[in-house]
Design a protein around this motif. Structure first.
Motif, mmCIF file in Angstrom:
data_model
loop_
_atom_site.group_PDB
_atom_site.id
_atom_site.type_symbol
_atom_site.label_atom_id
_atom_site.label_comp_id
_atom_site.label_asym_id
_atom_site.label_seq_id
_atom_site.Cartn_x
_atom_site.Cartn_y
_atom_site.Cartn_z
ATOM 1 N N GLU A 114 0.855 -1.189 0.000
ATOM 2 C CA GLU A 114 0.000 0.000 0.000
ATOM 3 C C GLU A 114 0.891 1.239 0.000
ATOM 4 O OE1 GLU A 114 -2.656 1.529 3.421
ATOM 5 O OE2 GLU A 114 -3.773 -0.074 2.445
ATOM 6 N N ARG A 115 0.590 2.195 -0.887
ATOM 7 C CA ARG A 115 1.385 3.413 -0.951
ATOM 8 C C ARG A 115 0.463 4.618 -0.994
ATOM 9 N NH1 ARG A 115 5.834 1.323 -4.735
ATOM 10 N NH2 ARG A 115 6.895 -0.066 -3.293
ATOM 11 N N ASN A 116 0.891 5.669 -0.298
ATOM 12 C CA ASN A 116 0.149 6.928 -0.299
ATOM 13 C C ASN A 116 0.853 7.927 -1.208
ATOM 14 O OD1 ASN A 116 -1.780 6.131 1.608
ATOM 15 N ND2 ASN A 116 -0.340 6.521 3.257
ATOM 16 N N VAL A 117 0.062 8.645 -1.999
ATOM 17 C CA VAL A 117 0.607 9.712 -2.838
ATOM 18 C C VAL A 117 -0.210 10.969 -2.577
ATOM 19 C CG1 VAL A 117 1.514 8.187 -4.618
ATOM 20 C CG2 VAL A 117 -0.822 9.025 -4.793
ATOM 21 N N ARG A 118 0.386 12.135 -2.858
ATOM 22 C CA ARG A 118 -0.316 13.391 -2.595
ATOM 23 C C ARG A 118 0.106 14.446 -3.611
ATOM 24 N NH1 ARG A 118 3.404 16.656 -0.951
ATOM 25 N NH2 ARG A 118 5.187 15.916 0.184
ATOM 26 N N GLY A 119 -0.703 15.485 -3.685
ATOM 27 C CA GLY A 119 -0.394 16.621 -4.536
ATOM 28 C C GLY A 119 -0.985 17.883 -3.945
ATOM 29 N N ASP A 120 -0.231 18.952 -3.987
ATOM 30 C CA ASP A 120 -0.686 20.245 -3.473
ATOM 31 C C ASP A 120 -0.471 21.315 -4.542
ATOM 32 O OD1 ASP A 120 -1.360 19.480 -0.781
ATOM 33 O OD2 ASP A 120 0.791 19.262 -0.433
ATOM 34 N N TYR A 121 -1.465 22.178 -4.695
ATOM 35 C CA TYR A 121 -1.387 23.300 -5.640
ATOM 36 C C TYR A 121 -1.871 24.524 -4.879
ATOM 37 C CZ TYR A 121 -1.689 25.470 -10.321
ATOM 38 O OH TYR A 121 -1.508 26.257 -11.420
ATOM 39 N N ASP A 122 -0.951 25.401 -4.513
ATOM 40 C CA ASP A 122 -1.277 26.611 -3.745
ATOM 41 C C ASP A 122 -1.037 27.839 -4.614
ATOM 42 O OD1 ASP A 122 -1.857 25.192 -1.419
ATOM 43 O OD2 ASP A 122 0.227 25.238 -0.754
ATOM 44 N N ILE A 123 -2.015 28.748 -4.601
ATOM 45 C CA ILE A 123 -1.904 29.992 -5.357
ATOM 46 C C ILE A 123 -2.257 31.144 -4.425
ATOM 47 C CG2 ILE A 123 -2.761 31.330 -7.311
ATOM 48 C CD1 ILE A 123 -3.627 28.658 -8.561
ATOM 49 N N ILE A 176 3.420 24.113 -6.968
ATOM 50 C CA ILE A 176 2.908 22.761 -7.210
ATOM 51 C C ILE A 176 3.895 21.787 -6.599
ATOM 52 C CG2 ILE A 176 2.265 21.055 -8.950
ATOM 53 C CD1 ILE A 176 1.811 23.447 -10.876
ATOM 54 N N LEU A 177 3.387 20.903 -5.763
ATOM 55 C CA LEU A 177 4.237 19.925 -5.088
ATOM 56 C C LEU A 177 3.523 18.583 -5.123
ATOM 57 C CD1 LEU A 177 6.819 19.420 -3.408
ATOM 58 C CD2 LEU A 177 5.477 20.023 -1.388
ATOM 59 N N THR A 178 4.176 17.561 -5.689
ATOM 60 C CA THR A 178 3.585 16.221 -5.731
ATOM 61 C C THR A 178 4.599 15.212 -5.241
ATOM 62 O OG1 THR A 178 4.324 15.748 -7.986
ATOM 63 C CG2 THR A 178 2.174 16.805 -7.746
ATOM 64 N N SER A 179 4.102 14.058 -4.810
ATOM 65 C CA SER A 179 4.985 12.956 -4.429
ATOM 66 C C SER A 179 4.881 11.894 -5.511
ATOM 67 C CB SER A 179 4.580 12.387 -3.071
ATOM 68 O OG SER A 179 3.312 11.804 -3.141
ATOM 69 N N ALA A 180 5.994 11.426 -6.026
ATOM 70 C CA ALA A 180 5.986 10.423 -7.085
ATOM 71 C C ALA A 180 6.216 9.002 -6.594
ATOM 72 C CB ALA A 180 7.025 10.776 -8.141
ATOM 73 N N PRO A 181 6.969 8.783 -5.512
ATOM 74 C CA PRO A 181 7.233 7.399 -5.113
ATOM 75 C C PRO A 181 5.935 6.635 -4.851
ATOM 76 C CG PRO A 181 8.643 8.904 -3.887
ATOM 77 C CD PRO A 181 7.642 9.725 -4.642
ATOM 78 N N GLY A 182 5.746 5.568 -5.558
ATOM 79 C CA GLY A 182 4.573 4.738 -5.364
ATOM 80 C C GLY A 182 3.401 5.137 -6.233
ATOM 81 N N ASP A 183 3.485 6.233 -6.953
ATOM 82 C CA ASP A 183 2.394 6.657 -7.825
ATOM 83 C C ASP A 183 2.562 5.943 -9.163
ATOM 84 O OD1 ASP A 183 0.549 7.913 -9.452
ATOM 85 O OD2 ASP A 183 0.972 9.921 -8.675
ATOM 86 N N PRO A 184 1.594 5.126 -9.567
ATOM 87 C CA PRO A 184 1.764 4.377 -10.818
ATOM 88 C C PRO A 184 1.674 5.265 -12.062
ATOM 89 C CG PRO A 184 -0.389 3.961 -9.880
ATOM 90 C CD PRO A 184 0.358 4.796 -8.890
ATOM 91 N N PHE A 185 1.217 6.516 -11.936
ATOM 92 C CA PHE A 185 1.047 7.396 -13.100
ATOM 93 C C PHE A 185 2.141 8.461 -13.205
ATOM 94 C CE2 PHE A 185 -3.188 6.026 -11.685
ATOM 95 C CZ PHE A 185 -3.491 5.213 -12.765
ATOM 96 N N ALA A 186 2.798 8.794 -12.118
ATOM 97 C CA ALA A 186 3.826 9.842 -12.139
ATOM 98 C C ALA A 186 5.204 9.220 -12.251
ATOM 99 C CB ALA A 186 3.736 10.685 -10.881
ATOM 100 N N THR A 187 6.063 9.864 -13.000
ATOM 101 C CA THR A 187 7.425 9.345 -13.152
ATOM 102 C C THR A 187 8.413 10.130 -12.296
ATOM 103 O OG1 THR A 187 7.699 10.749 -15.077
ATOM 104 C CG2 THR A 187 7.023 8.471 -15.474
ATOM 105 N N THR A 188 8.131 11.424 -12.059
ATOM 106 C CA THR A 188 9.019 12.233 -11.227
ATOM 107 C C THR A 188 8.198 13.074 -10.264
ATOM 108 O OG1 THR A 188 9.021 14.061 -12.786
ATOM 109 C CG2 THR A 188 10.772 12.431 -13.047
ATOM 110 N N GLN A 189 8.824 13.408 -9.190
ATOM 111 C CA GLN A 189 8.186 14.297 -8.219
ATOM 112 C C GLN A 189 8.233 15.717 -8.760
ATOM 113 O OE1 GLN A 189 9.390 13.696 -4.194
ATOM 114 N NE2 GLN A 189 9.113 15.841 -3.664
ATOM 115 N N LEU A 190 7.144 16.485 -8.562
ATOM 116 C CA LEU A 190 7.102 17.874 -9.013
ATOM 117 C C LEU A 190 7.277 18.808 -7.829
ATOM 118 C CD1 LEU A 190 4.068 17.854 -11.477
ATOM 119 C CD2 LEU A 190 6.483 17.793 -12.054
ATOM 120 N N ASN A 191 8.085 19.816 -8.038
ATOM 121 C CA ASN A 191 8.252 20.878 -7.061
ATOM 122 C C ASN A 191 8.484 22.164 -7.863
ATOM 123 O OD1 ASN A 191 8.701 22.539 -4.925
ATOM 124 N ND2 ASN A 191 10.403 21.373 -4.082
#
Length: 187
Positions: free
Chosen positions: A42-51, A94-109
């Motif tokens: 089981e893996r948790n992934v997250r994404g944040d978009y603050d403006i 924009i901040l995302t976590s990529a480890p464990g996300d089957p759709f993302a290849t890299t973490q975004l920052n």
């Protein structure tokens, strides 16, 4: 104590106006993926978009009012309009976590900043009335409306581009209104 002065009265104003309108928009997402491995993973992934947007307006305004007075009560309206320079800016992250996300290849920052000065229009109108309960007690009520154009609003900066463009959308407008109640007591 106010003396009774019935009649119609008008007044005018000319001057400078300063107004600040700031906003923040936060988009947060979370997902939990369960992979069918032995044992199950089981893996948790997250994404944040603050403006965040900041609008600092400064400029010239004119206005006036009309008041109709009687001995026990008065009513009237007032209005103002102004041409203001808006020193607008926006910050996006924009901040995302990529480890464990089957759709993302890299973490975004990604951090993005944009600034632009534009001309904004402000229009304000209000209605006011009061009643003299006693010579030293006055009950007042008012209703005000304000409209401002040429603003950078946080939700309007939302874009799903992963390559920042350093642009700012400054086509927003805000309508505000409010009720005022006042009890004035003098001795």
């Amino acid at each position: 104590r106010r003396e009774c002065q019935p009649g119609d009265y008008t007044s005018y104003l000319i001057g400078l106006r300063v107004l600040s309108i700031d906003e923040r928009f936060c988009f947060h997402s979370k997902a939990k993926y369960e992979f069918s491995t032995t044992p199950p993973t089981e893996r948790n992934v997250r994404g944040d978009y603050d403006i965040g947007t900041h609008n600092d307006l400064f400029g010239f305004q004119i206005g006036g009012d009309y008041i109709h007075r009687q001995c026990k009560w008065q009513w009237g309206f007032r209005g103002k309009t102004g041409l203001l320079v808006n020193f607008a800016d926006q910050n996006s992250r924009i901040l995302t976590s990529a480890p464990g996300d089957p759709f993302a290849t890299t973490q975004l920052n990604i951090a993005d900043y944009a600034r632009r000065d534009v001309i904004s229009l402000l229009a304000e109108v209000g209605f006011v009335g009061n009643y003299k309960i006693r010579p030293n007690i006055i009950l007042s009520a008012g209703y005000d409306l304000m409209w401002v154009t040429g603003l950078a609003l946080a939700p309007e900066q939302l874009t799903f581009d992963t390559v920042p463009t350093n642009e700012i959308n400054k086509n927003g407008h805000v309508y505000s209104h409010g009720l005022t109640l006042e009890l004035e007591w003098t001795w």
